[in-house]
Write an enzyme that holds these catalytic residues in place. Sequence first.
Site, PDB file in Angstrom:
ATOM      1  N   ASP A 126       0.861  -1.178   0.000  1.00 62.47           N
ATOM      2  CA  ASP A 126       0.000   0.000   0.000  1.00 62.47           C
ATOM      3  C   ASP A 126       0.898   1.228   0.000  1.00 62.47           C
ATOM      4  OD1 ASP A 126      -1.793   2.033   0.377  1.00 62.47           O
ATOM      5  OD2 ASP A 126      -2.888   1.063   2.002  1.00 62.47           O
TER       6      ASP A 126
ATOM      7  N   TYR B 289      -1.598  17.122  -8.915  1.00 60.30           N
ATOM      8  CA  TYR B 289      -0.873  15.970  -9.441  1.00 60.30           C
ATOM      9  C   TYR B 289       0.579  16.332  -9.725  1.00 60.30           C
ATOM     10  CZ  TYR B 289       0.732  12.542 -12.879  1.00 60.30           C
ATOM     11  OH  TYR B 289       1.474  11.613 -13.565  1.00 60.30           O
TER      12      TYR B 289
ATOM     13  N   TRP C 207       2.180  12.157 -21.604  1.00 58.23           N
ATOM     14  CA  TRP C 207       1.026  11.708 -22.390  1.00 58.23           C
ATOM     15  C   TRP C 207       1.077  10.199 -22.631  1.00 58.23           C
ATOM     16  CZ3 TRP C 207      -0.672  15.642 -26.707  1.00 58.23           C
ATOM     17  CH2 TRP C 207      -0.746  16.925 -26.161  1.00 58.23           C
TER      18      TRP C 207
ATOM     19  N   THR D 176      -2.602   8.719 -10.464  1.00 61.99           N
ATOM     20  CA  THR D 176      -2.601   9.365 -11.778  1.00 61.99           C
ATOM     21  C   THR D 176      -3.927  10.016 -12.154  1.00 61.99           C
ATOM     22  OG1 THR D 176      -3.158   7.254 -12.822  1.00 61.99           O
ATOM     23  CG2 THR D 176      -0.817   7.837 -12.676  1.00 61.99           C
TER      24      THR D 176
END
Length: 303
Positions: free
Chosen positions: A41, A130, A155, A67
């Site tokens: 975890d 993020y 990307w 993400t």
Amino acid sequence: MKILLTGVTGQVGWELQRTLMTLGEVIAVGRNPNNTNCYMDLAQPDSIRQIIREVRPDLIVNPAAYTAVDKAESEPDLAMAINGIAPGVMAQEAKRLGAAIIHYSTDYVFDGTYAMPYTESDKPDPQNIYGKTKLAGEQAIAAVDVPHLVLRTSWVYGGRGKNFLLTMLKLAREREEIRVVDDQIGAPTWSRMIAEVTAQILAQASGNVSSFLASKSGIYHLSASGQTSWYGFAESIFAHDPKRSQQKLKKLTAIASSEYPTAATRPAYSLLNSQKLSHTFGITLPHWQKTLELVLASHCSIP
């Protein structure tokens, strides 16, 4: 070489599990105990320490990350735990064992205001949670005196998981019109290419991987060559779709970012200059269009 690999159900981790197996023993860990050999975890430092001390790897490879870019805006603490704190814990444990670590980061650490591809020496200035948490992870590793590579990419897409490629293919079979942002510039990067480049780097280590990476430690940009917008990426996806006859799509419309509001701000320009990686390791990074064509041609199972 014993390699501890995280995030094996993710796009990059899934590919790494296959490219790294020729280099040594790969111990795959993830957050789902039913799907991986070990349970870790990343939001719990004690869980990270326990697994690393049990496995005692020579190398930790960490593609795992929080993400969900937009969701991170409402879950900053969880995103920081996984993206910012966990990499530092891994680096500390790697140092304790005399091991090395490879970690993956993002183009979103930059603000997107440059007119030239970002180099590793350019100052980060993330504009969303993020990006801020991913930058914190980079800094946490750098603060530990351990052999390391931080590989920034951009990307990311592939033939499995959740990504722009698969979303566009799905929408093209459901809708007659798709609207895509055309004022954000970057380089789509195939998850398998990231994994293969990582393996190529490690294959150059003769003997002790820590000694090899110690002399090359730092940040490297690992992104496909060329550039496009999300609209241009979508246009190329549809043009090279091997199942194009199944598309309902009749119109692809370019829109501004302001017409597609999101919780997290995206950089308008996040192209990465990967020359440092190419010069250091002698690896040529292919053009994004070439890899896209290969993905579409080789993944018959893509919907």
